[in-house]
Design an enzyme around this catalytic site. Structure first.
Site, mmCIF file in Angstrom:
data_model
loop_
_atom_site.group_PDB
_atom_site.id
_atom_site.type_symbol
_atom_site.label_atom_id
_atom_site.label_comp_id
_atom_site.label_asym_id
_atom_site.label_seq_id
_atom_site.Cartn_x
_atom_site.Cartn_y
_atom_site.Cartn_z
ATOM 1 N N PRO A 78 -12.118 6.658 15.417
ATOM 2 C CA PRO A 78 -10.987 5.777 15.119
ATOM 3 C C PRO A 78 -10.734 5.696 13.623
ATOM 4 C CG PRO A 78 -12.922 4.497 15.709
ATOM 5 C CD PRO A 78 -13.261 5.931 15.990
ATOM 6 N N PRO A 79 -9.487 5.427 13.225
ATOM 7 C CA PRO A 79 -9.190 5.292 11.796
ATOM 8 C C PRO A 79 -10.072 4.243 11.144
ATOM 9 C CG PRO A 79 -7.169 5.393 13.059
ATOM 10 C CD PRO A 79 -8.289 5.286 14.053
ATOM 11 N N CYS A 80 -10.349 4.437 9.865
ATOM 12 C CA CYS A 80 -11.229 3.524 9.138
ATOM 13 C C CYS A 80 -10.683 2.111 9.206
ATOM 14 C CB CYS A 80 -11.343 3.957 7.683
ATOM 15 S SG CYS A 80 -12.572 3.035 6.748
ATOM 16 N N PRO A 81 -11.484 1.135 9.641
ATOM 17 C CA PRO A 81 -10.987 -0.212 9.909
ATOM 18 C C PRO A 81 -11.112 -1.178 8.739
ATOM 19 C CG PRO A 81 -13.214 -0.061 10.641
ATOM 20 C CD PRO A 81 -12.878 1.286 10.026
ATOM 21 N N ARG A 108 -4.741 -0.964 11.877
ATOM 22 C CA ARG A 108 -5.693 0.032 12.364
ATOM 23 C C ARG A 108 -6.924 -0.614 12.983
ATOM 24 N NH1 ARG A 108 -6.709 3.477 7.120
ATOM 25 N NH2 ARG A 108 -6.766 1.348 6.322
#
Length: 403
Positions: A78-81, A108
């Site tokens: 997953p995209p960096c949170p 995100r």
């Protein structure tokens, strides 16, 4: 054979590495980029590959699409949170007192939390998440600490590997320096051990984690070079438009080349190469291997001017006897950071895919830019394969113990 699903799957580099072991089968993937999903469908015939925003596909719905197949493993990146607390009761208190506004406003975060929602629903034996190395230090470690708290509080049957590592793909037979954090969680009682380094590179770090035991270089293979990665591929030119072309050589292949060509015949696809403008090609002619934009004389830089305070390495020529630097999705824009080591052009899609360690039977679907981006966004399959082998060892050891 263990079943897994691939979240935020992109083209499927992570999944390809797992399937290359012969021990895992991808039964489902989800991503919101249509061309990437077409590539995923093409290369993973047993997968239910869905093009959709994961927030619109709750795990219950995904499970129905899978016809209730057992999910032993979940992988994904997953995209960096930054962890929004809006609408997510599970982490409302994690950052309650944090004063960084980014933490509560970045959408995100929903994507990252959905990864754990899928873990929560499917309850796989192991989950593997890859992300940027900064994941461990973002907001002075608050992001990573929040993940640990989520798992401890909401997924109590799981534990994380004690020391989360950042792996460099060059240490696993990939002709590229690419550092990624690999976070592994497993059901209590299973355990997990990261794969041992197999290759060394004298100008890089053999061992990213300072707490690891010392590496015996004599027992490691030498790094895979750019030359090894691309020298047997078809001879093409700038602005090459023919996808499927015959290899340039069929004998005296090295081990990496043999591995990449294991399931292909005399030809290989995705040899498309972008058109480089004439000014750029004039500049390329002045660049030696390893040269970057600011190494050039001022009069040469004036041919293709950029803001020199920002774009110091806007142009970079690869070094054929070294591994490549990290292939990024930006290669879909112009490729100037990946100039062929001996020719005045940028890399083809297949050449970039080789540097990412995609086997030649893996075919990318989409237009020129889309296929370049798919390559740049991927997890290198050979590094993923090493991770998969270590995951399989955890499965094998656990179920032998259960008997």
């Amino acid at each position: 054979m263990y079943n897994f699903i691939d979240l935020f799957c992109g083209a499927g580099g992570f999944a390809k590495g797992f399937e290359m072991t012969g021990k895992f089968k991808c039964i489902g993937g989800i991503d919101n980029k249509p061309s990437a999903i077409e590539t995923h469908k093409h290369n993973f015939k047993d997968s239910i590959s869905i093009c959709e925003d994961i927030r619109k596909v709750p795990p219950e719905k995904f499970n129905k699409l899978l016809n209730g197949q057992k999910v032993d493993l979940i992988i994904g990146g997953p995209p960096c949170p930054t962890f929004s607390t809006i609408g997510h009761a599970k982490i409302q208190s994690v950052y309650k007192d944090h004063d960084d506004k980014d933490i509560t406003n970045d959408p995100r975060n929903d994507l990252f939390l959905d990864y754990f929602n899928y873990v929560d629903f499917f309850r796989p034996d192991i989950f593997v998440m890859e992300n940027v190395p900064q994941f461990l230090t973002k907001y002075k470690g608050a992001t990573f600490n929040a993940v640990k708290e989520i798992i401890e509080r909401d997924l109590p049957e799981y534990e994380l590997v004690k020391e989360v590592k950042v792996l460099n793909s060059v240490n696993y037979g990939v002709p590229q320096n690419r550092r990624r954090m690999i976070l592994v969680g497993f059901k209590k009682g299973m355990g997990y051990k990261y794969p041992e380094i197999t290759h060394w590179y004298k100008e890089g770090k053999f061992n990213i984690n300072p707490n690891d035991s010392e590496i015996d270089i004599e027992k490691l293979d030498k790094h895979i070079t750019v030359k090894s990665a691309i020298s047997d591929l078809p001879k093409i030119t700038d602005n090459w438009r023919i996808s499927e072309v015959e290899y340039s050589k069929h004998t005296k292949l090295d081990q990496f080349q043999k591995l990449m060509r294991e399931k292909t015949g005399k030809t290989v696809k995705n040899n498309i190469c972008r058109l480089t403008n004439e000014r750029a090609k004039k500049v390329f002619a002045h660049m030696h291997q390893g040269c970057i934009y600011m190494d050039l004389p001022p009069d040469v830089r004036k041919i293709l001017p950029f803001r020199e305070d920002i774009f110091k390495d806007r142009l970079k020529r690869l070094v054929e006897n070294n591994p490549s630097w990290t292939v990024l999705a930006h290669i879909g824009m112009d490729g100037y950071m990946y100039i062929h080591p001996t020719e005045d052009r940028t890399l083809s899609v297949r050449e970039a895919a080789r540097i990412q360690s995609f086997p030649d039977d893996f075919v990318f679907i989409g237009n020129q830019q889309e296929t370049y981006v798919q390559v740049g966004n991927a997890v290198p399959p050979l590094m993923a394969k090493k991770i998969a082998e270590s995951v399989y060892f955890s499965f094998k050891k656990f179920y032998q113990k259960a008997k």
